[in-house]
Each structure stands twice: as structure tokens, then as C-alpha cells.
Design a protein around this motif. Structure first.
Motif, PDB file in Angstrom:
ATOM      1  N   ALA A  48       0.868  -1.179   0.000  1.00 28.74           N
ATOM      2  CA  ALA A  48       0.000   0.000   0.000  1.00 28.74           C
ATOM      3  C   ALA A  48       0.903   1.225   0.000  1.00 28.74           C
ATOM      4  CB  ALA A  48      -0.914   0.013   1.231  1.00 28.74           C
ATOM      5  N   GLY A  49       0.564   2.213  -0.806  1.00 25.85           N
ATOM      6  CA  GLY A  49       1.374   3.420  -0.848  1.00 25.85           C
ATOM      7  C   GLY A  49       2.798   3.153  -1.279  1.00 25.85           C
ATOM      8  N   ASP A  50       2.981   2.195  -2.193  1.00 29.10           N
ATOM      9  CA  ASP A  50       4.316   1.815  -2.680  1.00 29.10           C
ATOM     10  C   ASP A  50       5.237   1.342  -1.566  1.00 29.10           C
ATOM     11  OD1 ASP A  50       3.905   2.137  -5.405  1.00 29.10           O
ATOM     12  OD2 ASP A  50       4.362   4.278  -5.332  1.00 29.10           O
ATOM     13  N   SER A  51       4.667   0.668  -0.554  1.00 30.29           N
ATOM     14  CA  SER A  51       5.517   0.141   0.518  1.00 30.29           C
ATOM     15  C   SER A  51       4.881  -1.084   1.159  1.00 30.29           C
ATOM     16  CB  SER A  51       5.771   1.210   1.589  1.00 30.29           C
ATOM     17  OG  SER A  51       4.587   1.459   2.320  1.00 30.29           O
ATOM     18  N   MET A  52       5.732  -1.866   1.804  1.00 29.62           N
ATOM     19  CA  MET A  52       5.318  -2.977   2.667  1.00 29.62           C
ATOM     20  C   MET A  52       6.153  -2.837   3.934  1.00 29.62           C
ATOM     21  SD  MET A  52       5.246  -6.196  -0.025  1.00 29.62           S
ATOM     22  CE  MET A  52       4.454  -7.362   1.096  1.00 29.62           C
ATOM     23  N   MET A  53       5.573  -3.150   5.070  1.00 28.64           N
ATOM     24  CA  MET A  53       6.285  -3.099   6.345  1.00 28.64           C
ATOM     25  C   MET A  53       6.381  -4.521   6.888  1.00 28.64           C
ATOM     26  SD  MET A  53       6.695   0.142   6.505  1.00 28.64           S
ATOM     27  CE  MET A  53       7.161   0.575   8.149  1.00 28.64           C
ATOM     28  N   GLY A  54       7.540  -4.846   7.453  1.00 23.90           N
ATOM     29  CA  GLY A  54       7.734  -6.185   7.979  1.00 23.90           C
ATOM     30  C   GLY A  54       8.523  -6.189   9.275  1.00 23.90           C
ATOM     31  N   MET A  55       8.388  -7.286   9.979  1.00 24.71           N
ATOM     32  CA  MET A  55       9.186  -7.506  11.182  1.00 24.71           C
ATOM     33  C   MET A  55       9.365  -9.001  11.363  1.00 24.71           C
ATOM     34  SD  MET A  55       7.936  -8.910  14.008  1.00 24.71           S
ATOM     35  CE  MET A  55       6.489  -9.533  14.744  1.00 24.71           C
ATOM     36  N   SER A  56      10.486  -9.345  12.007  1.00 24.27           N
ATOM     37  CA  SER A  56      10.695 -10.752  12.340  1.00 24.27           C
ATOM     38  C   SER A  56      11.216 -10.840  13.772  1.00 24.27           C
ATOM     39  CB  SER A  56      11.681 -11.419  11.375  1.00 24.27           C
ATOM     40  OG  SER A  56      12.979 -10.900  11.560  1.00 24.27           O
ATOM     41  N   ARG A  57      10.973 -12.003  14.358  1.00 22.95           N
ATOM     42  CA  ARG A  57      11.405 -12.250  15.733  1.00 22.95           C
ATOM     43  C   ARG A  57      11.753 -13.729  15.855  1.00 22.95           C
ATOM     44  NH1 ARG A  57       6.674 -11.286  19.652  1.00 22.95           N
ATOM     45  NH2 ARG A  57       5.885 -13.107  18.575  1.00 22.95           N
ATOM     46  N   THR A  58      12.912 -14.018  16.436  1.00 24.49           N
ATOM     47  CA  THR A  58      13.339 -15.388  16.687  1.00 24.49           C
ATOM     48  C   THR A  58      13.480 -15.579  18.190  1.00 24.49           C
ATOM     49  OG1 THR A  58      14.574 -15.431  14.612  1.00 24.49           O
ATOM     50  CG2 THR A  58      15.117 -17.126  16.241  1.00 24.49           C
ATOM     51  N   LEU A  59      12.799 -16.612  18.705  1.00 26.33           N
ATOM     52  CA  LEU A  59      12.877 -16.920  20.128  1.00 26.33           C
ATOM     53  C   LEU A  59      13.763 -18.137  20.363  1.00 26.33           C
ATOM     54  CD1 LEU A  59       9.134 -16.550  21.208  1.00 26.33           C
ATOM     55  CD2 LEU A  59      10.941 -14.841  21.279  1.00 26.33           C
ATOM     56  N   LYS A  60      14.543 -18.081  21.416  1.00 25.41           N
ATOM     57  CA  LYS A  60      15.347 -19.230  21.878  1.00 25.41           C
ATOM     58  C   LYS A  60      15.227 -19.276  23.391  1.00 25.41           C
ATOM     59  CE  LYS A  60      18.336 -19.389  18.018  1.00 25.41           C
ATOM     60  NZ  LYS A  60      19.308 -20.068  17.362  1.00 25.41           N
ATOM     61  N   GLY A  61      14.810 -20.424  23.897  1.00 20.64           N
ATOM     62  CA  GLY A  61      14.614 -20.550  25.333  1.00 20.64           C
ATOM     63  C   GLY A  61      13.562 -19.592  25.859  1.00 20.64           C
ATOM     64  N   GLY A  62      12.569 -19.279  25.010  1.00 16.41           N
ATOM     65  CA  GLY A  62      11.487 -18.399  25.426  1.00 16.41           C
ATOM     66  C   GLY A  62      11.851 -16.923  25.447  1.00 16.41           C
ATOM     67  N   LYS A  63      13.037 -16.576  24.996  1.00 14.25           N
ATOM     68  CA  LYS A  63      13.498 -15.177  24.976  1.00 14.25           C
ATOM     69  C   LYS A  63      13.791 -14.749  23.545  1.00 14.25           C
ATOM     70  CE  LYS A  63      13.896 -14.928  29.512  1.00 14.25           C
ATOM     71  NZ  LYS A  63      12.976 -14.178  30.308  1.00 14.25           N
ATOM     72  N   VAL A  64      13.675 -13.459  23.283  1.00 13.36           N
ATOM     73  CA  VAL A  64      13.996 -12.938  21.955  1.00 13.36           C
ATOM     74  C   VAL A  64      15.501 -13.020  21.736  1.00 13.36           C
ATOM     75  CG1 VAL A  64      13.972 -10.914  20.449  1.00 13.36           C
ATOM     76  CG2 VAL A  64      12.002 -11.398  21.915  1.00 13.36           C
ATOM     77  N   ALA A 149       1.110 -18.768   8.600  1.00 17.69           N
ATOM     78  CA  ALA A 149       0.484 -18.975   9.908  1.00 17.69           C
ATOM     79  C   ALA A 149      -0.603 -17.917  10.131  1.00 17.69           C
ATOM     80  CB  ALA A 149       1.537 -18.870  11.008  1.00 17.69           C
ATOM     81  N   ALA A 150      -1.453 -18.174  11.108  1.00 15.42           N
ATOM     82  CA  ALA A 150      -2.471 -17.183  11.480  1.00 15.42           C
ATOM     83  C   ALA A 150      -1.762 -16.003  12.146  1.00 15.42           C
ATOM     84  CB  ALA A 150      -3.480 -17.806  12.433  1.00 15.42           C
ATOM     85  N   CYS A 151      -2.223 -14.817  11.868  1.00 10.82           N
ATOM     86  CA  CYS A 151      -1.664 -13.613  12.498  1.00 10.82           C
ATOM     87  C   CYS A 151      -2.390 -13.309  13.801  1.00 10.82           C
ATOM     88  CB  CYS A 151      -1.823 -12.414  11.572  1.00 10.82           C
ATOM     89  SG  CYS A 151      -0.824 -12.499  10.074  1.00 10.82           S
ATOM     90  N   GLY A 152      -1.654 -12.731  14.722  1.00 10.60           N
ATOM     91  CA  GLY A 152      -2.280 -12.225  15.943  1.00 10.60           C
ATOM     92  C   GLY A 152      -2.671 -13.262  16.960  1.00 10.60           C
ATOM     93  N   GLY A 153      -2.220 -14.486  16.807  1.00 11.43           N
ATOM     94  CA  GLY A 153      -2.568 -15.522  17.778  1.00 11.43           C
ATOM     95  C   GLY A 153      -1.803 -15.371  19.077  1.00 11.43           C
ATOM     96  N   GLN A 154      -2.330 -15.973  20.104  1.00  6.83           N
ATOM     97  CA  GLN A 154      -1.663 -15.971  21.396  1.00  6.83           C
ATOM     98  C   GLN A 154      -0.481 -16.933  21.362  1.00  6.83           C
ATOM     99  OE1 GLN A 154      -2.378 -14.143  24.198  1.00  6.83           O
ATOM    100  NE2 GLN A 154      -3.802 -13.006  22.905  1.00  6.83           N
ATOM    101  N   VAL A 155       0.626 -16.509  21.924  1.00  6.34           N
ATOM    102  CA  VAL A 155       1.807 -17.341  22.002  1.00  6.34           C
ATOM    103  C   VAL A 155       1.897 -17.872  23.416  1.00  6.34           C
ATOM    104  CG1 VAL A 155       4.313 -17.361  21.855  1.00  6.34           C
ATOM    105  CG2 VAL A 155       3.005 -15.987  20.266  1.00  6.34           C
ATOM    106  N   GLN A 156       2.050 -19.177  23.531  1.00  7.45           N
ATOM    107  CA  GLN A 156       2.199 -19.773  24.854  1.00  7.45           C
ATOM    108  C   GLN A 156       3.638 -19.596  25.316  1.00  7.45           C
ATOM    109  OE1 GLN A 156       0.792 -23.760  25.047  1.00  7.45           O
ATOM    110  NE2 GLN A 156      -1.257 -23.225  24.398  1.00  7.45           N
ATOM    111  N   THR A 157       3.801 -19.216  26.553  1.00 13.36           N
ATOM    112  CA  THR A 157       5.122 -19.069  27.134  1.00 13.36           C
ATOM    113  C   THR A 157       5.258 -20.011  28.306  1.00 13.36           C
ATOM    114  OG1 THR A 157       4.367 -17.258  28.550  1.00 13.36           O
ATOM    115  CG2 THR A 157       5.308 -16.661  26.401  1.00 13.36           C
ATOM    116  N   ARG A 158       6.472 -20.169  28.723  1.00 11.36           N
ATOM    117  CA  ARG A 158       6.723 -21.079  29.854  1.00 11.36           C
ATOM    118  C   ARG A 158       6.341 -20.457  31.157  1.00 11.36           C
ATOM    119  NH1 ARG A 158      12.343 -23.971  28.251  1.00 11.36           N
ATOM    120  NH2 ARG A 158      11.877 -24.017  26.078  1.00 11.36           N
TER     121      ARG A 158
END
Length: 158
Positions: A48-64, A149-158
Motif C-alpha cells: 500500500a502506498g508503494d511500501s510494505m512493512m515487515g518484522m521478524s522475531r526469533t525466540l530461543k529458550g522463550g526469549k527474543v 500462519a495465522a496472524c495475531g494468535g496468542q503465544v504460549q510461554t513457559r
């Protein structure tokens, strides 16, 4: 998937010429890292508007462990540019050298590593992202296989 096909058909039948970035509609949405911890995701907005916005996140041991903020934009000359800022580092920009209905290759040969960022869509629900280039004269490639994957889902944490 059906929505993408219908949108493309509507644009063609209306005689509207889509901007090059619109070819990346397949990238929009949420992608879960194959074999990654729950919550390890990459997410992209629709063009939209000649742009796309993105983000990524990798978890290890429940931490970013890693994160990245990204943008894909269209320059004044029509070039499609990928801007990335990984884990708080200085940003870097890469220009699309290949842009098809299922693949985009961004390149910046002056960057340390990576020099290329690649996204390949494998219908109906797989995304093969990778970075590649040279480090100290040795060729290196890192693959990031993902599944829609579905967006906005709840993430289970320890």
C-alpha cells in the motif's frame, strides 16, 4: 490465495497496471519459522502506498534472540528496495534484481554480509527466505524456511 488471484484478475481486466511492489502480495501475512520456537515469526503488511512493512522475531529458550524491522519501498525511479535493520544494528538497503510472481532477490554487493536477501514463495503456504554472500572470501548462505500462519494468535510461554 484465491484473494490474490481475484485481485490480479480484477487489475488486469480493469486495465490497471500494478506497481512492481504489488507483485509481492504473496509475501503479505504471517509466517512461522519451521522448526523454530512458538512465537518465532516474520510478518508483512500488504503493499500500500508503494511500501510494505515487515518484522521478524526469533525466540530461543522463550526469549527474543534476534529481531528485525524491514520495509520494502518503491524508489522514484521505480526500483524496489528492501530496507533492513536487524537487532538494533545500522540499517542496510538492497535493490531488487529479480522480481517475479513467486520470487524476489534483493542485492547490495557493497554490504558486508549478506549481499543478497531472497524470498521464494512455494504455493500454497511455504516461504523460503535466505541470505547469502561472502565472508572473508568464503561463500555463505543461511536459509529460513517458513510456513504461512495465522496472524495475531496468542503465544504460549513457559
Amino acid at each position: 490465495m484465491m484473494r490474490n488471484v481475484l485481485l490480479s484478475l480484477m487489475l488486469v481486466s480493469a486495465g490497471v497496471h500494478a506497481a512492481p511492489i504489488d507483485q509481492l502480495l504473496w509475501l503479505a501475512g504471517c509466517w512461522s519459522a519451521d522448526g523454530g520456537e512458538p512465537g518465532s515469526v516474520e510478518q508483512w503488511t500488504a503493499p500500500a502506498g508503494d511500501s510494505m512493512m515487515g518484522m521478524s522475531r526469533t525466540l530461543k529458550g522463550g526469549k527474543v534472540a534476534n529481531y528485525e524491522f524491514m520495509r520494502i519501498t518503491t524508489a522514484n525511479d521505480g526500483a524496489v528496495i528492501f530496507h533492513a535493520q536487524p537487532s538494533g544494528q545500522d540499517g542496510a538497503s538492497f535493490t531488487a534484481t529479480t522480481l517475479t510472481a513467486t520470487e524476489v532477490v534483493f542485492e547490495n554487493l557493497g554490504h558486508d554480509f549478506p549481499q543478497r536477501v531472497i524470498y521464494r514463495f512455494e504455493a500454497p503456504s511455504r516461504l523460503r527466505a535466505s541470505i547469502e554472500g561472502t565472508i572473508k572470501g568464503a561463500v555463505k548462505r543461511i536459509d529460513f524456511p517458513m510456513t504461512r500462519a495465522a496472524c495475531g494468535g496468542q503465544v504460549q510461554t513457559r
